[in-house]
Design a protein around this motif. Sequence first.
Motif, PDB file in Angstrom:
ATOM      1  N   PHE A 183       0.856  -1.175   0.000  1.00 15.27           N
ATOM      2  CA  PHE A 183       0.000   0.000   0.000  1.00 15.27           C
ATOM      3  C   PHE A 183       0.895   1.230   0.000  1.00 15.27           C
ATOM      4  N   GLN A 184       0.345   2.331  -0.421  1.00 13.44           N
ATOM      5  CA  GLN A 184       1.157   3.534  -0.605  1.00 13.44           C
ATOM      6  C   GLN A 184       0.842   4.570   0.453  1.00 13.44           C
ATOM      7  N   GLN A 185       1.907   5.143   1.032  1.00  9.99           N
ATOM      8  CA  GLN A 185       1.687   6.213   1.993  1.00  9.99           C
ATOM      9  C   GLN A 185       1.324   7.489   1.255  1.00  9.99           C
ATOM     10  N   SER A 186       0.964   8.502   2.000  1.00  7.75           N
ATOM     11  CA  SER A 186       0.451   9.739   1.413  1.00  7.75           C
ATOM     12  C   SER A 186       1.517  10.480   0.620  1.00  7.75           C
ATOM     13  N   ARG A 187       1.041  11.334  -0.282  1.00  3.88           N
ATOM     14  CA  ARG A 187       1.904  12.238  -1.038  1.00  3.88           C
ATOM     15  C   ARG A 187       1.408  13.654  -0.756  1.00  3.88           C
ATOM     16  N   TYR A 188       2.248  14.449  -0.112  1.00  2.00           N
ATOM     17  CA  TYR A 188       1.886  15.818   0.242  1.00  2.00           C
ATOM     18  C   TYR A 188       2.759  16.812  -0.520  1.00  2.00           C
ATOM     19  N   PRO A 189       2.253  18.017  -0.759  1.00  2.00           N
ATOM     20  CA  PRO A 189       3.076  19.034  -1.417  1.00  2.00           C
ATOM     21  C   PRO A 189       4.039  19.699  -0.435  1.00  2.00           C
ATOM     22  N   ARG A 190       5.272  19.872  -0.867  1.00  2.00           N
ATOM     23  CA  ARG A 190       6.216  20.650  -0.064  1.00  2.00           C
ATOM     24  C   ARG A 190       5.730  22.094   0.025  1.00  2.00           C
ATOM     25  N   ILE A 191       6.165  22.792   1.087  1.00  2.00           N
ATOM     26  CA  ILE A 191       5.741  24.173   1.320  1.00  2.00           C
ATOM     27  C   ILE A 191       6.938  25.099   1.172  1.00  2.00           C
ATOM     28  N   LEU A 192       6.760  26.170   0.426  1.00  2.00           N
ATOM     29  CA  LEU A 192       7.820  27.165   0.291  1.00  2.00           C
ATOM     30  C   LEU A 192       8.072  27.815   1.646  1.00  2.00           C
ATOM     31  N   LYS A 193       9.321  27.839   2.052  1.00  2.00           N
ATOM     32  CA  LYS A 193       9.660  28.291   3.406  1.00  2.00           C
ATOM     33  C   LYS A 193       9.332  29.766   3.614  1.00  2.00           C
ATOM     34  N   ASP A 194       9.493  30.585   2.580  1.00  2.00           N
ATOM     35  CA  ASP A 194       9.300  32.035   2.739  1.00  2.00           C
ATOM     36  C   ASP A 194       7.837  32.447   2.698  1.00  2.00           C
ATOM     37  N   THR A 195       7.046  31.812   1.838  1.00  2.00           N
ATOM     38  CA  THR A 195       5.666  32.243   1.653  1.00  2.00           C
ATOM     39  C   THR A 195       4.649  31.289   2.262  1.00  2.00           C
ATOM     40  N   PHE A 196       5.089  30.107   2.645  1.00  2.00           N
ATOM     41  CA  PHE A 196       4.207  29.068   3.177  1.00  2.00           C
ATOM     42  C   PHE A 196       3.174  28.602   2.154  1.00  2.00           C
ATOM     43  N   GLU A 197       3.444  28.815   0.877  1.00  2.00           N
ATOM     44  CA  GLU A 197       2.578  28.279  -0.165  1.00  2.00           C
ATOM     45  C   GLU A 197       3.093  26.914  -0.614  1.00  2.00           C
ATOM     46  N   PRO A 198       2.194  26.027  -0.998  1.00  2.00           N
ATOM     47  CA  PRO A 198       2.640  24.733  -1.520  1.00  2.00           C
ATOM     48  C   PRO A 198       3.418  24.903  -2.816  1.00  2.00           C
TER      49      PRO A 198
END
Length: 494
Positions: A183-198
């Motif tokens: 089974f596959q674990q989740s895939r999440y988007p990394r977050i830009l450190k400066d803006t906190f946007e994915p």
Amino acid sequence: MTGLGDTKTQSLLDFTHVTDMSMEKQSSQKLDKLIMHVDPNARMTESELSGFLKLYGRYMKERSSKTEIDWNLIKQPDTSILRPYSELPEVGEDAVGVLSKLAVLKLNGGLGTSMGCTGPKSVIEVRGDTTFLDLTVQQIETLNNKYPKANVPLLLMNSFSTDEDTAKIIEKYTDTNVSISTFQQSRYPRILKDTFEPCANPDTAYNSGDWYPPGHGDVFAALMNSGLIDTLIAQGKEYVFVSNVDNLGATVDANILSLLIQEKVDYCMELTDKTRADIKGGTLISYDGKVKLLEVAQVPSKYLDEFKSVKKFKVFNTNNIWVNLKSLKNRFESLELDIIPNPKTVGGKKVLQLETAIGAAMSFFENPIGVNVPRSRFLPVKTTSDLLLVQSNLYTMKSGSLVTNPARQFASVPVIKLGPEFKKVGSYLERFGSTPDVLELDHLTVSGDVAFGSSVSLKGTVIIVANPGSKIMIPKGAVLENKVITGNLHILDH
């Protein structure tokens, strides 16, 4: 989640609309709007999106109101919490009944890139042509052959990086007496450190660098979302034994399982004695009346030296975890594991990965315990230095398990430190004519352009340092005992 008062977070708050009232409503919209990428395999599932929004929302809230651990509330665990392995009762004739309640789960999300290999790390050859995964299957097949009614299944939690390759690899185990599920674990988007946007957004094509697997704490969500937890319970399985696939010491132990069943333990963590190489490992504590895993990242800076002291905090977490399946299912919604913000630089961008660790779940279960296990149950292979150790004559093979060679006269394991020239498996193999004899070795440090002939024996403390621009060649059949070799040395074999 509203009213955080941080202008840097506003863009991501606009992006996610994370509020208690809107999260569920927004999930389906975001699934279509946010993550519609060129590669259809890049899409997050509803459960992944919900999990990411929940994790992100908690992180944004907690970062503005983080509470430091109160050092005065920390107490050392007593024997009711941390059980000595030597005092566990033998399982005896009831082994088949005990093992029939078990499933084994290996964390198989890592790639072998850090060691210069491609594909899942689990297919690196560690003993001859036998891989991590081969050894795991051999171990469980041995159990199932010895106890035919036990039917211990193997579960592999893959990441999106290892899932496709693993599906092909396990085809070779079709004829073994082991039922294997992936089974596959989740895939999440990394977050830009400066803006906190994915990093991932609907205006750019899918890029694997935008995504990450959110740590082994995600195993609980992945088990639930896959439906495997219900399948296991329906099969009469009560416990799952979770460990890293590269920990060759993490074999099934019926004595530990028997204890958990007898005492109705919901969660058990294996810990082993610290050495100086393990001073940063998480440790077991009693905190404000609750059993808890204390990680180095949670320790106030003024107490770091005390935390790293082998005298006060004597054990560390091996990441061998036993969990009651029904208890996990009942408590899943309340599992808010400590968030680990992991900074990375990807494609020139500074990003954060919000991760969780399986050990943090301990404080959410009733009647959790730790077991102080022998060092032999913790044999991870993270580097070629570790690889040299497990390939050596320090261990022998028995039914897929590594067993300490009885000819070793010391209880301790040799400390091996190979320089960057040995980092990749290919380079490592080129620099050893054969694996040295290390039965009497205490410490080995190698740095620079160094190569070993075949049938070399290392004893005591051996330090070999080649100066820049120089090369040291240890000849075939050499015996080095308490030696320091530096400079340039090239002796031809005769």
